[in-house]
Write an enzyme that holds these catalytic residues in place. Structure first.
Site, mmCIF file in Angstrom:
data_model
loop_
_atom_site.group_PDB
_atom_site.id
_atom_site.type_symbol
_atom_site.label_atom_id
_atom_site.label_comp_id
_atom_site.label_asym_id
_atom_site.label_seq_id
_atom_site.Cartn_x
_atom_site.Cartn_y
_atom_site.Cartn_z
ATOM 1 N N MET A 73 0.796 -1.185 -0.145
ATOM 2 C CA MET A 73 -0.086 -0.026 -0.107
ATOM 3 C C MET A 73 0.820 1.226 0.026
ATOM 4 O O MET A 73 0.310 2.531 0.384
ATOM 5 C CB MET A 73 -1.092 0.084 1.340
ATOM 6 C CG MET A 73 -1.836 -0.959 1.329
ATOM 7 S SD MET A 73 -3.392 -0.784 2.013
ATOM 8 C CE MET A 73 -2.948 -0.498 3.691
ATOM 9 N N LEU A 133 6.513 3.330 1.612
ATOM 10 C CA LEU A 133 7.483 2.332 1.685
ATOM 11 C C LEU A 133 8.551 2.581 2.814
ATOM 12 O O LEU A 133 9.021 3.627 2.737
ATOM 13 C CB LEU A 133 8.369 1.828 0.309
ATOM 14 C CG LEU A 133 7.381 1.364 -0.783
ATOM 15 C CD1 LEU A 133 7.924 1.085 -1.938
ATOM 16 C CD2 LEU A 133 6.558 0.402 -0.365
ATOM 17 N N GLY A 139 11.006 -2.710 5.333
ATOM 18 C CA GLY A 139 10.250 -3.900 5.407
ATOM 19 C C GLY A 139 9.923 -4.184 4.108
ATOM 20 O O GLY A 139 10.177 -5.410 3.531
ATOM 21 N N HIS A 140 9.235 -3.280 3.525
ATOM 22 C CA HIS A 140 8.849 -3.396 2.146
ATOM 23 C C HIS A 140 10.238 -3.554 1.249
ATOM 24 O O HIS A 140 10.262 -4.379 0.484
ATOM 25 C CB HIS A 140 8.255 -2.108 1.592
ATOM 26 C CG HIS A 140 6.951 -1.816 2.287
ATOM 27 N ND1 HIS A 140 6.702 -0.681 2.625
ATOM 28 C CD2 HIS A 140 5.818 -2.260 2.191
ATOM 29 C CE1 HIS A 140 5.590 -0.634 3.442
ATOM 30 N NE2 HIS A 140 4.900 -1.599 2.994
ATOM 31 N N LYS A 149 5.312 -9.847 8.758
ATOM 32 C CA LYS A 149 4.768 -8.694 9.713
ATOM 33 C C LYS A 149 3.213 -9.059 9.740
ATOM 34 O O LYS A 149 2.482 -8.964 10.720
ATOM 35 C CB LYS A 149 5.247 -7.387 9.279
ATOM 36 C CG LYS A 149 4.148 -6.412 9.762
ATOM 37 C CD LYS A 149 4.515 -5.846 10.711
ATOM 38 C CE LYS A 149 3.846 -4.415 11.249
ATOM 39 N NZ LYS A 149 2.745 -3.954 10.697
ATOM 40 N N VAL A 186 10.718 -7.123 9.587
ATOM 41 C CA VAL A 186 11.996 -6.191 9.836
ATOM 42 C C VAL A 186 11.731 -5.077 10.920
ATOM 43 O O VAL A 186 10.374 -4.438 10.800
ATOM 44 C CB VAL A 186 12.418 -5.371 8.349
ATOM 45 C CG1 VAL A 186 13.573 -4.419 8.501
ATOM 46 C CG2 VAL A 186 12.640 -6.511 7.517
ATOM 47 N N LEU A 208 8.671 -2.260 12.007
ATOM 48 C CA LEU A 208 8.383 -1.401 10.921
ATOM 49 C C LEU A 208 6.898 -1.330 10.340
ATOM 50 O O LEU A 208 6.502 -2.438 10.017
ATOM 51 C CB LEU A 208 9.395 -1.301 9.861
ATOM 52 C CG LEU A 208 11.034 -1.005 10.123
ATOM 53 C CD1 LEU A 208 11.869 -1.197 9.115
ATOM 54 C CD2 LEU A 208 10.780 0.541 10.629
ATOM 55 N N SER A 241 4.049 1.220 7.873
ATOM 56 C CA SER A 241 3.805 2.760 7.423
ATOM 57 C C SER A 241 3.044 3.354 8.475
ATOM 58 O O SER A 241 2.934 4.615 8.515
ATOM 59 C CB SER A 241 2.935 2.525 6.070
ATOM 60 O OG SER A 241 3.540 1.594 5.419
ATOM 61 N N ARG A 242 2.211 2.762 9.345
ATOM 62 C CA ARG A 242 1.337 3.601 10.467
ATOM 63 C C ARG A 242 2.067 4.165 11.575
ATOM 64 O O ARG A 242 1.717 4.858 12.382
ATOM 65 C CB ARG A 242 0.175 2.460 10.823
ATOM 66 C CG ARG A 242 -0.897 2.201 9.844
ATOM 67 C CD ARG A 242 -1.773 1.523 10.321
ATOM 68 N NE ARG A 242 -2.955 1.452 9.470
ATOM 69 C CZ ARG A 242 -3.292 0.724 8.781
ATOM 70 N NH1 ARG A 242 -2.557 -0.535 8.638
ATOM 71 N NH2 ARG A 242 -4.240 0.587 7.685
#
Ligand code: AMP
Length: 296
Positions: free
Chosen positions: A43, A46, A49-50, A162, A189, A197, A199-200
């Site tokens: 989503m 990044l 982790g991504h 995750k 990660v 990690l 995004s939120r």
């Protein structure tokens, strides 16, 4: 300009595509050249982790497609769809450095045109843990992942541990629908302080971030207890619940001690165990987990 051959040699040249037909054309060209194709659904917003998923795809496939789509159907009413971060320029940079060839960044209307009426529902696995407090969430996830897998038709698709429940659900869907794609799970990660990690995490204030560390700390202790011989899953879950319920600033949603594939509750901890938690810190919903393998 020739494309750098490895991410180490410099930023990879990434192409941003917004239309399904363009992605299909790009994949067909790669197939004609005999390349394996990898897909990393995200989503956006990044982080490392991504990037670890993109690097795993880069190592195993010749065309790496990263999808960046804030999928409206996996958000419930009152959730953070409108405020979810969408830093596309920075995302292109991170995707490129990690080795992506294509970023597929469709508009919502491209994925869900007028009249769209289909939902992919995986029963059972989706009803507990995050599914219990986010009704319909996994239907949205499965529907968009099924679409992305059909658009790209990758040899392998990469998902993070995750989101351990999501990984189990997507594996179930891919097996049940004979999608013919390898679902690869990649390790969770963490930031230097242990926070998973996400995004939120950028929603968290400095104080909330400190409070959020209770999740990873408690899970680290659970891992140590299991490695130290703790086999009573019910007692472990109870202890973790008490610990997290007492942590300042943490509003615990669930603790689950389950089989990583079936998500069935365990009484006794066997060979592989997933210990997963969800909690709110302030208004931010966070999830974290540890998978302990070869416990035996
Ligand atoms: P999202 O953008 O949050 O939907 O995540 C896209 C993919 O990245 C999912 O497969 C996630 O599990 C994975 N992912 C997100 N955060 C992490 C992390 N900290 N470590 C590993 N994978 C992650």
């Amino acid at each position: 300009m020739p494309r750098p051959r490895s991410p180490k040699e410099g930023p990879w040249m990434v192409e941003r595509l917004e239309h399904i037909s363009d992605v299909r054309r790009r994949v067909a060209e790669a197939r004609a050249r005999g390349l394996r194709v990898g897909l990393v659904p995200t989503m956006g917003a990044l982080h490392r982790g991504h990037a670890s998923l993109i690097r795993a795809a880069r190592a195993e496939t010749g065309l790496v497609v990263v999808s960046i789509f804030v999928n409206p159907t996996q958000f419930g009413p009152g959730e953070d769809l409108a405020k979810y971060p969408r830093p596309i320029a920075n995302d292109m940079d991170i995707a490129g450095r990690a080795g992506a060839d294509v970023v597929f960044n469709p508009a919502a209307e491209e994925m869900y045109p007028a009249g769209f009426a289909t939902t992919v529902h995986v029963a059972g696995l989706t009803e507990k843990m995050c599914g219990a407090s986010r009704p319909g969430h996994f239907d949205g996830v499965c529907t968009v992942v099924a679409k992305l897998l059909d658009i790209v038709r990758p040899d392998a698709a990469y998902f993070g541990e995750k989101d351990a429940q999501q990984l189990a659900v997507v594996r179930r869907m891919a097996a049940d629908l004979d999608l013919g794609v390898e679902i690869r799970g990649c390790p969770l990660v963490r930031d230097d302080d242990g926070l998973a990690l996400s995004s939120r995490n950028e929603y968290l204030s400095v104080e909330e971030r400190r409070e959020a560390l209770a999740l990873s700390t408690t899970l680290g202790q659970a891992r140590q207890a299991i490695l130290g011989g703790d086999r009573d899953a019910v007692a472990l879950a109870d202890r973790l619940r008490q610990q997290l319920a007492a942590a300042p600033g943490v509003k615990l949603e669930y603790v689950a001690v389950v089989d990583p594939d079936t998500l069935a509750d365990l009484a006794t901890i066997g060979d592989r165990v997933l210990v997963a938690v969800a909690a709110r810190v302030g208004s931010t919903r966070l999830i974290d987990n540890v998978v302990v393998r070869n416990v035996g």
